[in-house]
Motif scaffolding. Structure first.
Motif, PDB file in Angstrom:
ATOM      1  N   LEU A   1      38.007  39.067  31.005  1.00 13.34           N
ATOM      2  CA  LEU A   1      36.978  38.549  32.203  1.00 13.34           C
ATOM      3  C   LEU A   1      37.428  38.627  33.579  1.00 13.34           C
ATOM      4  O   LEU A   1      36.687  38.519  34.518  1.00 13.34           O
ATOM      5  N   VAL A   2      38.769  38.467  33.663  1.00 18.53           N
ATOM      6  CA  VAL A   2      39.390  38.343  35.142  1.00 18.53           C
ATOM      7  C   VAL A   2      39.268  39.682  35.506  1.00 18.53           C
ATOM      8  O   VAL A   2      39.447  39.911  36.625  1.00 18.53           O
ATOM      9  N   GLU A   3      39.338  40.980  34.823  1.00 17.14           N
ATOM     10  CA  GLU A   3      39.692  42.146  35.179  1.00 17.14           C
ATOM     11  C   GLU A   3      38.608  42.716  36.316  1.00 17.14           C
ATOM     12  O   GLU A   3      39.114  43.018  37.377  1.00 17.14           O
TER      13      GLU A   3
ATOM     14  N   ALA B   1      45.851  35.026  40.080  1.00 18.48           N
ATOM     15  CA  ALA B   1      47.159  34.549  39.639  1.00 18.48           C
ATOM     16  C   ALA B   1      47.319  33.400  38.520  1.00 18.48           C
ATOM     17  O   ALA B   1      48.007  33.326  37.589  1.00 18.48           O
ATOM     18  N   MET B   2      46.506  32.189  38.835  1.00 13.98           N
ATOM     19  CA  MET B   2      46.491  31.229  38.063  1.00 13.98           C
ATOM     20  C   MET B   2      46.040  31.724  36.785  1.00 13.98           C
ATOM     21  O   MET B   2      46.590  31.244  35.588  1.00 13.98           O
ATOM     22  N   VAL B   3      44.874  32.500  36.671  1.00 13.73           N
ATOM     23  CA  VAL B   3      44.455  32.940  35.445  1.00 13.73           C
ATOM     24  C   VAL B   3      45.409  33.867  34.709  1.00 13.73           C
ATOM     25  O   VAL B   3      45.769  33.813  33.535  1.00 13.73           O
ATOM     26  N   GLU B   4      46.021  34.823  35.402  1.00 16.03           N
ATOM     27  CA  GLU B   4      47.073  35.805  34.737  1.00 16.03           C
ATOM     28  C   GLU B   4      48.156  34.933  34.111  1.00 16.03           C
ATOM     29  O   GLU B   4      48.874  35.446  33.316  1.00 16.03           O
ATOM     30  N   ASN B   5      48.815  34.006  34.893  1.00 16.43           N
ATOM     31  CA  ASN B   5      49.766  32.976  34.438  1.00 16.43           C
ATOM     32  C   ASN B   5      49.301  32.214  33.312  1.00 16.43           C
ATOM     33  O   ASN B   5      50.378  31.288  33.138  1.00 16.43           O
ATOM     34  N   SER B   6      47.981  31.876  32.979  1.00 18.02           N
ATOM     35  CA  SER B   6      47.777  30.734  32.476  1.00 18.02           C
ATOM     36  C   SER B   6      47.983  29.248  32.891  1.00 18.02           C
ATOM     37  O   SER B   6      48.875  28.609  32.101  1.00 18.02           O
TER      38      SER B   6
ATOM     39  N   PRO C   1      35.575  30.536  30.403  1.00 17.05           N
ATOM     40  CA  PRO C   1      34.942  31.815  30.738  1.00 17.05           C
ATOM     41  C   PRO C   1      34.061  31.782  31.870  1.00 17.05           C
ATOM     42  O   PRO C   1      34.099  32.470  33.107  1.00 17.05           O
ATOM     43  N   LYS C   2      33.319  30.666  32.266  1.00 17.05           N
ATOM     44  CA  LYS C   2      32.186  30.478  33.291  1.00 17.05           C
ATOM     45  C   LYS C   2      33.308  30.400  34.438  1.00 17.05           C
ATOM     46  O   LYS C   2      32.765  31.231  35.597  1.00 17.05           O
ATOM     47  N   TRP C   3      34.272  29.577  34.676  1.00 13.75           N
ATOM     48  CA  TRP C   3      35.146  29.400  35.803  1.00 13.75           C
ATOM     49  C   TRP C   3      35.537  30.992  36.280  1.00 13.75           C
ATOM     50  O   TRP C   3      35.657  31.341  37.234  1.00 13.75           O
ATOM     51  N   ILE C   4      36.129  31.520  35.157  1.00 14.56           N
ATOM     52  CA  ILE C   4      36.658  32.882  35.447  1.00 14.56           C
ATOM     53  C   ILE C   4      35.792  33.972  36.086  1.00 14.56           C
ATOM     54  O   ILE C   4      35.815  34.674  37.038  1.00 14.56           O
ATOM     55  N   LEU C   5      34.319  33.713  35.387  1.00 16.42           N
ATOM     56  CA  LEU C   5      33.320  34.697  35.869  1.00 16.42           C
ATOM     57  C   LEU C   5      32.886  34.550  37.422  1.00 16.42           C
ATOM     58  O   LEU C   5      32.521  35.355  37.998  1.00 16.42           O
ATOM     59  N   THR C   6      33.164  33.093  37.976  1.00 12.96           N
ATOM     60  CA  THR C   6      32.994  32.935  39.134  1.00 12.96           C
ATOM     61  C   THR C   6      33.881  33.612  39.932  1.00 12.96           C
ATOM     62  O   THR C   6      33.334  33.997  41.129  1.00 12.96           O
ATOM     63  N   LEU C   7      34.915  33.905  39.758  1.00  9.07           N
ATOM     64  CA  LEU C   7      35.932  34.851  40.603  1.00  9.07           C
ATOM     65  C   LEU C   7      35.304  36.077  40.762  1.00  9.07           C
ATOM     66  O   LEU C   7      35.190  36.631  41.807  1.00  9.07           O
TER      67      LEU C   7
END
Lengths: 661, 306
Positions: B132-134, B182-187, B279-285
């Protein structure tokens, strides 16, 4: 001289029937080696010198001598299909061994005869330009592949899938034929591809292109013309699925590219159309793939996805040509065309591996598999190689073609105008999402099939397959790694083809993409990994290594076979997100009130194809419904039929009086 | 000098986990470990033996090695002001991103290799979130490429400082996005809280429950490196290449320090998202980066308002 040998080989194919079952594959391979050798020689020559190879075949057709013509587009596709067909036949020798006792000699002979003729027909599809001859070999390709699909004809579903396939192919054939005829009638030029030049110069090209696109798109498997793939691929023997998915569907791409060589106007509309269809194919293909439990069906959906990636390349290439953005045009086409080769390599590898798994476990249902890496390590690692390549990860070949497309997109951003920029943005988002979804899908497949422990008896105590079946996979694997690390010559070859559409291609290909840098970075990555692995080996020699059960949070009774993840649970959070476009059927029986001691029961989920349901099955059901209604006129009563005849005569009479007809 | 960014990032990466831990401890009124504690842990792990589950195969053993290598090679792309990274070519961020994806791919299958339900859970989420972050990353890089007319990390950052003041506005949004990516990638928080009890951690940490010894050492170091990856990129936004070298180095380190302290703050004061909201939060990015893209289109005058 070569030409005579080439045609002699056609005749030699009949020799397959007089051989014993064990020798047919070798003889088929022998003929194919001859075919591949001669045509590859021509093709390499064409690609290196940039010439067009023209010869007349000895056979004449309707009084006209039949001419073969190999330009760089044909040459590229010929090389791609030669490789996969050879590996396919090599693989078939081992794969069909268990069937030797079940099938009689005629069935075996027909299979190999069709296989060789599939090869011949595909070669001729790439070489012939005459309209009628093209349609004949196109039909030959469909029929021979139909016989190959229904090899296991004792199974009802296989025959059903085969007929479904044959029907869709003929819809495609009719559309292509209609395209040729329409152009011929409108212009009166020659009935061939070259005749299209006249039409496209004189008329608006989009409508006729649409006709051809639908015809070829059915072969290629663009959504919404994809419905035959998920049926035919699982039904066919694995080497056939591999060949069909790797190269036969690319003949559709070849057809589209061939028609495009004659179009020089209206390219923007065509480009955007192809881009949209391809983006939808790419995204939906992989989104459906994730939900599949049948390994080969899953791979079939991935073929749709990859056709989508190829189409995205071609689409943005066309937009680049139309908008005069050379880098977008050049790299879009080159990337898309290179992906044809790349996909043929990793998809055949994946299908052959799936075949090996099926051969040993007798199931394609991934929920029944598990832990196979310990029993079939070579197959597992080769499958992993294919999986990483199809996800477009470096240092493998899938990355190179996707990188080229990305390169064109990002470099084209600045020179493009507002609308084109938005289109590019859309393409970038699609490619990124497709990449991420593919990783999701293949981590799932690889983990469920090969890792963890066996999920059913079927995958216990299986053995690795024999070397003869591993060899063709290793060939494909070597190609995958070679293209991934040393892509330059392959990109140049694809660039030659792209040169048909874009000018100055050698310049752009030579200067723009930093391929040598990509290979250097890949090499650094590989070397660093090797070094760390070596370091780890050294470290582990000094320390104590123990083995124990998987950590179960202090609970030692845990059995991985029971509580490890399944394919369904892995896809669960994805399913929630994607639920609007998926149609998941749950089959289960509710607990009844009077059932005090419940019986054992089962729960099954199945993901149907919503597009197939809505676009094909619903309309057909509707048609059948009205047909059945119409059957009320068929009373079987002679008086009624005479009355119909009178009514008809009366109707004609009235219409004539009122001058309506 | 081309590897300056790489070397500085390596140095700062070693201290990152320690600084985050100290920040969090101080903010929550605890004494906390020393800054070098994670390094001692890593050193101890390096000397230790390993336990392997009998369910696992070669995949489990090689996964941390490939993961670590992928991040180190990604760091080689790190530019530093006027100096390129060790590796630098046009559209290198595509390679960068796909290389990180290789690391994720192997870690996911490595976790699945154990046949553990917990690790399967983590692996599955990692796969979903990284998918999703890609797009966010690619759209962001696309906007920067459009803005600067350059397409490698090095030239992007060099040229972003030559444009108008508006480009700093874009840089600000871009920095915000980089921090969140970075936060998503590092969980990390708000996606996941790595410092909870292991089994309650939902994503990355739960994937490595079975790793031990050398492999675990690599995974620990990789966490720091991954932070340095994004910290370094953010630092490159801040200083122009015209500043003297020592100021640049000081600023680079300062920005990195600020970045990790900010992470510490974020983690100390913010709770983890509810998992289903992720998922929603990541899609906001992705949508924010889309806004960036559109604003860039406006800035480079590609709109039709006549």
């Amino acid at each position: 001289m070569y030409l005579i040998v080439f045609q002699l080989l056609f005749v030699l194919t009949f020799g397959i029937f007089i051989l014993s079952k064990r020798h047919m594959s070798y003889f088929g391979l022998f003929i194919q080696l001859g075919l591949a050798g001669i045509t590859s020689y021509w093709s390499v020559d064409v690609l290196i010198h940039g010439t067009v190879f023209e010869r007349e075949l000895l056979i004449s057709f309707w009084g006209n001598p039949l001419e073969i013509k190999v330009d760089s587009l044909s040459a590229f596709f010929i090389l791609v299909l030669n490789f996969t067909l050879l590996t396919g036949t090599m693989y078939s020798a081992g794969y069909l061994k268990p069937y030797i006792n079940e099938k009689n000699r005629a069935e075996f002979g027909l299979h190999y005869f069709s296989l060789v003729w599939l090869h011949i027909s595909m070669l001729l599809v790439c070489m012939l330009r005459d309209g009628l001859a093209f349609l004949v070999v196109w039909e030959l390709m469909a029929v021979s592949s139909f016989f190959l699909v229904i090899f296991e004809s004792e199974k009802e579903e296989t025959v059903k899938a085969g007929i479904y396939y044959l029907l869709e192919m003929h819809v495609g054939l009719v559309l292509i034929m209609a395209g040729f005829i329409y152009a011929f009638v409108q212009t009166g030029a020659v009935f061939s591809f070259d005749g299209l030049t006249v039409y496209f110069a004189r008329f608006h090209p989009f409508p006729l292109f649409l006709l051809f696109f639908m015809g070829f798109g059915i072969k290629a498997g663009f959504i919404p013309f994809h419905t035959w793939l998920p049926h035919a691929h699982p039904a066919a023997p694995s080497h056939i699925s591999g060949i069909m998915s790797s190269v036969m569907i690319k003949m559709g791409i070849y057809g589209i590219l061939r028609v495009l060589t004659y179009i020089h106007t209206d390219l923007l509309a065509i480009g955007i159309f192809i881009l949209i269809i391809s983006a939808i194919s790419g995204l939906l293909g992989v989104m459906y793939a994730i939900m599949q439990h049948d390994l080969k069906k899953l791979l079939a959906y991935h073929s749709i996805e990859n056709i989508g990636i190829i189409g995205i390349g071609i689409g943005i290439g066309l937009i680049g040509v139309a908008k005069d953005i050379p880098v977008l045009a050049a790299l879009g086409f080159t990337g898309g065309i290179l992906h044809v080769l790349n996909h043929s390599l990793f998809k055949s590898l994946l299908f052959y591996s799936a075949g090996s798994i099926y051969m040993r476990t007798h199931t394609r249902h991934i929920e029944h598999l598990g832990g196979l890496i310990k029993r079939m390590p070579v197959t597992a690692l080769l499958f992993l190689l294919g999986a990483m390549a199809i996800c477009g990860l470096p240092p493998f070949n899938g990355f190179i073609s996707e990188f080229l497309i990305y390169f064109g997109l990002f470099k084209g951003l600045r020179t493009a105008d507002f609308q084109t920029d938005l289109t590019i943005l859309g393409a970038i988002i699609c490619l990124a999402l497709i990449g991420g979804l593919a990783i999701f899908c293949f981590t799932k497949v690889f983990s469920i099939v090969f890792l963890g422990t066996a999920r059913s008896r079927l995958s216990e105590n299986v053995k690795e397959i024999r070397g003869g079946m591993i060899f063709p996979k290793i060939l494909a694997g070597i190609m995958i790694v070679t293209i991934g690390i040393f892509p330059l010559y392959f990109v140049k070859a694809a660039g030659k083809v792209a040169g048909l559409y874009v000018e100055d291609i050698p310049l752009i290909i030579q200067n723009a993409p930093p391929l040598s840098n990509v290979s250097r970075a890949s090499l650094v990555f590989i070397l660093l990994t090797a070094f760390l692995w070596f370091l780890r080996r050294m470290q582990q020699k000094r320390v104590q290594i123990e083995h124990g059960p998987t950590w179960g949070c202090g609970y030692s009774g845990a059995d991985p076979a029971v509580h490890q993840y399944t394919a369904t649970s892995f896809a669960e959070n994805y399913r929630e997100l994607a639920s609007p476009i998926l149609k998941v059927d749950k089959h289960f029986e509710l607990l009844k009130e009077e059932e005090i001691f419940p019986r054992p029961r089962s729960f099954k989920t199945e993901t149907g194809d919503m597009l197939e349901e809505n676009l094909i099955e619903k309309p057909i059901r509707r048609i059948i419904y009205w047909m059945e209604k119409a059957a009320m006129f068929q009373t079987g009563n002679l008086q009624h039929y005479i009355m119909y005849a009178f009514l008809f005569a009366g109707l004609i009479f009235l219409l004539t009086i009122f001058k309506l007809i | 000098m081309n590897g300056l960014g790489f070397l500085l990032s390596i140095v700062s990466s070693l201290l990152f986990p320690g600084i985050i831990a100290v920040t969090k401890a101080k903010l929550s009124g605890r004494k906390g470990p020393g800054i070098f504690q994670p390094l001692f842990d890593a050193a101890r792990l390096f000397r230790k033996g390993s336990i392997y589950s009998v369910t696992t195969s070669i995949i489990f053993q090689i996964a941390p090695v490939i993961y670590f290598a992928s991040i180190v090679v990604a760091l080689l792309f790190m530019p530093f002001g006027q100096y390129k990274g060790f590796l630098s070519f046009e559209v290198d961020f595509v390679f960068f991103s796909y290389l990180l994806a290789v690391g994720k791919f192997v870690m996911i299958i490595g976790a699945m290799d154990t046949g553990s339900g917990f690790e399967g859970m983590g692996a599955n989420r990692e796969a979903l979130y990284s998918m999703l972050v890609e797009p966010a990353f690619f759209i962001l890089m696309g906007s920067l490429a459009l803005l600067t007319n350059h397409t490698s990390f090095y030239s992007l950052f060099v040229h972003i400082h030559f444009d108008s003041v508006l480009s700093y506005l874009i840089a600000l949004l871009a920095i915000y996005l980089f921090v969140q990516i970075a936060m998503v990638e590092n969980s990390r928080i708000p996606i996941d809280d790595p410092k909870t009890h292991l089994e309650l951690t939902m994503i990355h940490e739960v994937m490595v429950l079975d790793n031990s010894g050398f492999d675990m050492c690599l995974i620990h170091l990789a966490t720091g490196l991954k932070f340095a990856l994004y910290g370094g990129l953010i630092a490159n936004f801040i200083f122009p290449d015209t500043w003297p070298l020592y100021t640049q180095i000081a600023v680079f380190l300062m920005v990195n320090l600020l970045f990790v302290i900010a992470v510490g703050f974020l983690e100390a004061f913010r709770a983890r998202n509810k998992l289903e909201k992720n998922p929603k939060w990541i899609l906001t990015l992705s949508s924010i980066s889309m806004v960036v893209f559109l604003s860039v289109l406006v800035i480079v005058h590609k709109y039709f308002l006549e």
